[in-house]
Design an enzyme around this catalytic site. Structure first.
Site, short mmCIF file in Angstrom:
data_model
loop_
_atom_site.label_atom_id
_atom_site.label_comp_id
_atom_site.label_asym_id
_atom_site.label_seq_id
_atom_site.Cartn_x
_atom_site.Cartn_y
_atom_site.Cartn_z
N ASP A 29 0.43 -2.08 0.43
CA ASP A 29 1.27 -1.66 -0.69
C ASP A 29 0.70 -2.23 -1.97
O ASP A 29 -0.41 -2.79 -1.99
CB ASP A 29 2.73 -2.08 -0.47
CG ASP A 29 2.93 -3.59 -0.53
OD1 ASP A 29 1.92 -4.34 -0.63
OD2 ASP A 29 4.10 -4.04 -0.49
N TYR A 33 3.42 5.12 5.08
CA TYR A 33 3.65 3.71 4.77
C TYR A 33 4.92 3.20 5.47
O TYR A 33 4.91 2.16 6.13
CB TYR A 33 3.78 3.50 3.26
CG TYR A 33 4.22 2.08 2.93
CD1 TYR A 33 3.29 1.06 2.89
CD2 TYR A 33 5.57 1.78 2.75
CE1 TYR A 33 3.69 -0.25 2.64
CE2 TYR A 33 5.98 0.48 2.51
CZ TYR A 33 5.03 -0.53 2.45
OH TYR A 33 5.43 -1.81 2.23
N GLU A 92 13.86 -0.48 4.45
CA GLU A 92 12.64 0.08 3.89
C GLU A 92 12.95 1.22 2.92
O GLU A 92 12.34 1.31 1.85
CB GLU A 92 11.73 0.58 5.01
CG GLU A 92 11.04 -0.51 5.81
CD GLU A 92 10.04 -1.30 4.98
OE1 GLU A 92 9.38 -0.71 4.10
OE2 GLU A 92 9.93 -2.52 5.20
#
Length: 319
Positions: A162, A144, A59
């Site tokens: 996103d 996020y 990520e």
């Protein structure tokens, strides 16, 4: 009419004022997307693991970096530091140098990742927390990333929103370009307790079928029968700020500084300047003042140190 959640299709929790109703049979919408994803999707290696450390590395690396470029860097990183404990025990300068060598951008991400691994070891006894709120306590892990990590590692997240997901919802269900609206609709669409497969699937849809240039028929988009854009031919999408050019940017030269210092104890300021750009002149436009600004930025990020030496300022990676 109600869906399987007991929610009224098109109620105010789903539908911002002026937007069309969501399909009445949301189970059909959900099944179509999940089946499409199960039948064929890009095989990124981090999609084959539920290890939270491995997923966190993916990520962080994937932020503003093309996924195809991330694969080899991710594999190399895990070869070097296969666990959070291994990363926590590493020299931070080595981690930052790896980041820069692999052109992953924004070297402070490497610093934060290193610090987050240390937190997992020192504050959580080596076991990642599983809740998005707790994951947000890790250094450099924003809402996020925390939600993505909770989803993909623990199947315990909320709907991920996103750029790709916003584009899908905007086109498919005519959701207004409003963050709150996107969050509400995404949450209502995601089946309860299935954040791992759902978030992977809807992000994949935005990545391969509903990109900037839609490929609805070519990629067999599973939502064509419900899609507002497909029915009207209007494939506009929310504005997405363009990433500034890397070539010639401050980010590029910051990366060069970190790479040069990676295998050195330190460099005098002017020597460093001559090494990172051919037109460096101490009193010129790109001279000491410009270079010192870059060094100060890196120092603020905790990546370098600048100390007075006999021959002037000496810059070194912070160990």
């Amino acid at each position: 009419m109600t869906d399987s959640d007991g929610a009224t299709a098109g109620d105010e929790g789903d539908r911002p004022e002026g937007a069309p109703e969501l399909p009445a049979d949301r189970d059909a919408v959900r099944d179509a997307l999940v089946d499409w994803y199960a039948a064929d999707h890009r095989e990124f290696p981090w999609r084959r693991t539920e290890d939270p450390y491995e997923i966190l590395v993916s990520e962080v690396m994937s932020q503003q970096t093309q996924l195809d470029r991330v694969v080899s860097a991710w594999e190399d990183f895990l070869d070097e530091w296969p666990t959070a404990a291994a990363l926590a025990g590493a020299d931070r300068a080595d981690v930052v140098a790896f980041w820069s060598d692999h052109s992953l951008g924004y070297n402070n991400r490497a610093k934060y990742l290193h610090e987050a691994a240390g937190q997992v070891e020192s504050e959580y006894d080596g076991a990642f927390p599983e809740d998005p709120d707790e994951l947000s306590e890790l250094m450099g892990v924003g809402p996020y990333t925390a939600n993505a990590l909770a989803s993909f590692a623990f199947d315990n997240g909320d709907a991920v929103v996103d750029t790709n997901v916003k584009r899908v919802l905007y086109r498919a269900f005519d959701v207004p370009d409003d963050d709150d609206a996107f969050e509400r609709v995404a949450s209502r669409l995601m089946p309860a307790g299935e954040s791992r497969v759902w978030n992977n699937a809807i992000m994949e849809l935005g990545g391969v079928a509903c990109g900037k240039k839609p490929r609805c028929d070519e990629r067999g988009c599973p939502w064509r029968e419900w899609c507002h854009a497909y029915q009207t031919g209007d494939f506009t999408a929310p504005d997405v700020p363009e990433q500034p050019s890397f070539e010639g940017s401050r980010r590029q030269f910051r990366g060069r500084i970190v790479r040069l210092l990676g295998d050195r104890d330190g460099m005098e300021l002017d020597a460093l300047g001559h090494r990172i750009r051919v037109d460096y002149a101490p009193d010129g436009e790109h001279g000491r003042e410009w270079l010192r600004g870059l060094v100060d930025d890196l120092a603020d990020d905790g990546l370098v140190e600048a100390d007075a030496g006999e021959d002037g300022v000496v810059v070194s990676l912070r160990r």
